[in-house]
Design a protein around this motif. Structure first.
Motif, PDB file in Angstrom:
ATOM      1  N   THR A   1       3.583   5.506  -5.997  1.00 37.63           N
ATOM      2  CA  THR A   1       3.411   5.585  -7.462  1.00 37.63           C
ATOM      3  C   THR A   1       2.403   6.664  -7.852  1.00 37.63           C
ATOM      4  O   THR A   1       2.415   7.127  -8.987  1.00 37.63           O
ATOM      5  CB  THR A   1       2.964   4.230  -8.064  1.00 37.63           C
ATOM      6  OG1 THR A   1       1.672   3.892  -7.557  1.00 37.63           O
ATOM      7  CG2 THR A   1       3.967   3.133  -7.767  1.00 37.63           C
ATOM      8  N   HIS A   2       1.551   7.076  -6.910  1.00 32.78           N
ATOM      9  CA  HIS A   2       0.542   8.096  -7.211  1.00 32.78           C
ATOM     10  C   HIS A   2       0.958   9.499  -6.768  1.00 32.78           C
ATOM     11  O   HIS A   2       0.175  10.437  -6.912  1.00 32.78           O
ATOM     12  CB  HIS A   2      -0.802   7.719  -6.579  1.00 32.78           C
ATOM     13  CG  HIS A   2      -1.430   6.535  -7.231  1.00 32.78           C
ATOM     14  ND1 HIS A   2      -2.025   6.586  -8.456  1.00 32.78           N
ATOM     15  CD2 HIS A   2      -1.527   5.245  -6.821  1.00 32.78           C
ATOM     16  CE1 HIS A   2      -2.472   5.386  -8.782  1.00 32.78           C
ATOM     17  NE2 HIS A   2      -2.182   4.553  -7.800  1.00 32.78           N
TER      18      HIS A   2
ATOM     19  N   GLU B   1       0.834  -1.210   0.000  1.00 32.28           N
ATOM     20  CA  GLU B   1       0.000   0.000   0.000  1.00 32.28           C
ATOM     21  C   GLU B   1       0.866   1.256   0.000  1.00 32.28           C
ATOM     22  O   GLU B   1       0.555   2.230  -0.689  1.00 32.28           O
ATOM     23  CB  GLU B   1      -0.947  -0.025   1.192  1.00 32.28           C
ATOM     24  CG  GLU B   1      -2.018  -1.099   1.079  1.00 32.28           C
ATOM     25  CD  GLU B   1      -2.803  -1.311   2.349  1.00 32.28           C
ATOM     26  OE1 GLU B   1      -2.642  -0.537   3.326  1.00 32.28           O
ATOM     27  OE2 GLU B   1      -3.599  -2.281   2.393  1.00 32.28           O
TER      28      GLU B   1
ATOM     29  N   THR C   1      -3.750  12.301  -6.340  1.00 31.04           N
ATOM     30  CA  THR C   1      -4.571  11.400  -5.528  1.00 31.04           C
ATOM     31  C   THR C   1      -3.927  11.087  -4.180  1.00 31.04           C
ATOM     32  O   THR C   1      -4.626  10.738  -3.231  1.00 31.04           O
ATOM     33  CB  THR C   1      -4.861  10.076  -6.269  1.00 31.04           C
ATOM     34  OG1 THR C   1      -3.623   9.435  -6.597  1.00 31.04           O
ATOM     35  CG2 THR C   1      -5.654  10.332  -7.544  1.00 31.04           C
ATOM     36  N   VAL C   2      -2.614  11.167  -4.110  1.00 29.86           N
ATOM     37  CA  VAL C   2      -1.884  10.905  -2.869  1.00 29.86           C
ATOM     38  C   VAL C   2      -0.848  11.998  -2.690  1.00 29.86           C
ATOM     39  O   VAL C   2      -0.127  12.347  -3.621  1.00 29.86           O
ATOM     40  CB  VAL C   2      -1.178   9.516  -2.916  1.00 29.86           C
ATOM     41  CG1 VAL C   2      -0.318   9.308  -1.687  1.00 29.86           C
ATOM     42  CG2 VAL C   2      -2.196   8.401  -3.057  1.00 29.86           C
TER      43      VAL C   2
ATOM     44  N   ASP D   1       0.223  12.861  -8.916  1.00 27.70           N
ATOM     45  CA  ASP D   1      -0.963  12.841  -9.777  1.00 27.70           C
ATOM     46  C   ASP D   1      -2.193  13.418  -9.072  1.00 27.70           C
ATOM     47  O   ASP D   1      -3.285  13.428  -9.617  1.00 27.70           O
ATOM     48  CB  ASP D   1      -1.248  11.444 -10.329  1.00 27.70           C
ATOM     49  CG  ASP D   1      -1.767  10.449  -9.288  1.00 27.70           C
ATOM     50  OD1 ASP D   1      -2.049  10.850  -8.142  1.00 27.70           O
ATOM     51  OD2 ASP D   1      -1.883   9.257  -9.632  1.00 27.70           O
TER      52      ASP D   1
ATOM     53  N   LYS E   1      10.250   8.967  -2.924  1.00 28.30           N
ATOM     54  CA  LYS E   1      10.102   7.685  -3.610  1.00 28.30           C
ATOM     55  C   LYS E   1      11.317   6.799  -3.368  1.00 28.30           C
ATOM     56  O   LYS E   1      11.181   5.604  -3.063  1.00 28.30           O
ATOM     57  CB  LYS E   1       9.911   7.902  -5.114  1.00 28.30           C
ATOM     58  CG  LYS E   1       8.569   8.474  -5.477  1.00 28.30           C
ATOM     59  CD  LYS E   1       8.482   8.742  -6.962  1.00 28.30           C
ATOM     60  CE  LYS E   1       7.174   9.436  -7.308  1.00 28.30           C
ATOM     61  NZ  LYS E   1       7.046   9.710  -8.750  1.00 28.30           N
TER      62      LYS E   1
ATOM     63  N   THR F   1       2.245   1.610  -3.474  1.00 27.64           N
ATOM     64  CA  THR F   1       1.195   2.078  -4.380  1.00 27.64           C
ATOM     65  C   THR F   1       0.984   3.571  -4.193  1.00 27.64           C
ATOM     66  O   THR F   1       0.846   4.322  -5.168  1.00 27.64           O
ATOM     67  CB  THR F   1      -0.120   1.315  -4.133  1.00 27.64           C
ATOM     68  OG1 THR F   1       0.112  -0.070  -4.410  1.00 27.64           O
ATOM     69  CG2 THR F   1      -1.244   1.835  -5.000  1.00 27.64           C
ATOM     70  N   GLY F   2       0.975   4.006  -2.932  1.00 30.13           N
ATOM     71  CA  GLY F   2       0.847   5.445  -2.667  1.00 30.13           C
ATOM     72  C   GLY F   2       1.959   6.240  -3.313  1.00 30.13           C
ATOM     73  O   GLY F   2       1.720   7.301  -3.904  1.00 30.13           O
TER      74      GLY F   2
END
Length: 153
Positions: free
Chosen positions: A34-35, A28, A40-41, A38, A114, A31-32
């Protein structure tokens, strides 16, 4: 909560279950990451998730020290050496976790954030794999107390 020690198979089951939960949290978190960028996160969400994961990892290591250490200590003649090794590994892991979570918290760019999350995930997955191979296996954490016949006789 009972003060009675857990059976070795129960320790193994619980540690493996905790490992799967930690791996899910890592997924999770990744995944966060990777966003990021954009919309969303946000970076603060990723930083909070990493900090929360650090807390879960501390609880997990405390569980292992309270329940797995006695089980591996009593498993065979190498138990005391395994216990020393596990305590040393946990000390190193705590130090590295603190360093990586600090890097994540202090990251000033999305790329730094990241990269730090990737390092954290790689370290934790490697540690879980090694721990399961060395300590959390049916050969070592079994309920019968009869020692293994090292010489096969």
């Amino acid at each position: 909560m009972s003060d009675e020690p857990l059976m070795p198979s129960e320790v193994r089951r619980k540690v493996l279950s905790q490992h799967r939960e930690i791996e899910q949290m890592l997924s999770e978190l990744e995944t966060g990451v990777t966003h990021l960028g954009d919309g969303t996160v946000g970076g603060d969400q990723v930083k909070r998730a990493a900090y929360a994961l650090r807390g879960i990892l501390e609880l997990h290591m405390n569980f292992e020290e309270a329940h797995m250490v006695p089980a591996i200590n009593d498993a065979d003649g190498f138990g005391p050496e395994r216990v020393r090794h596990l305590h040393a590994e946990h000390a190193d892991q705590r130090q590295e976790l603190d360093r990586l979570v600090d890097q994540i918290r202090e990251a000033s760019s999305l790329d730094d954030l990241k990269a730090s999350v990737v390092k954290l995930a790689e370290m934790l997955r490697k540690d879980i794999e090694e721990e399961e191979r060395e300590y959390v296996n049916e050969k070592l954490l079994r309920d019968h107390i009869m020692p293994n016949d090292t010489f096969g006789g």
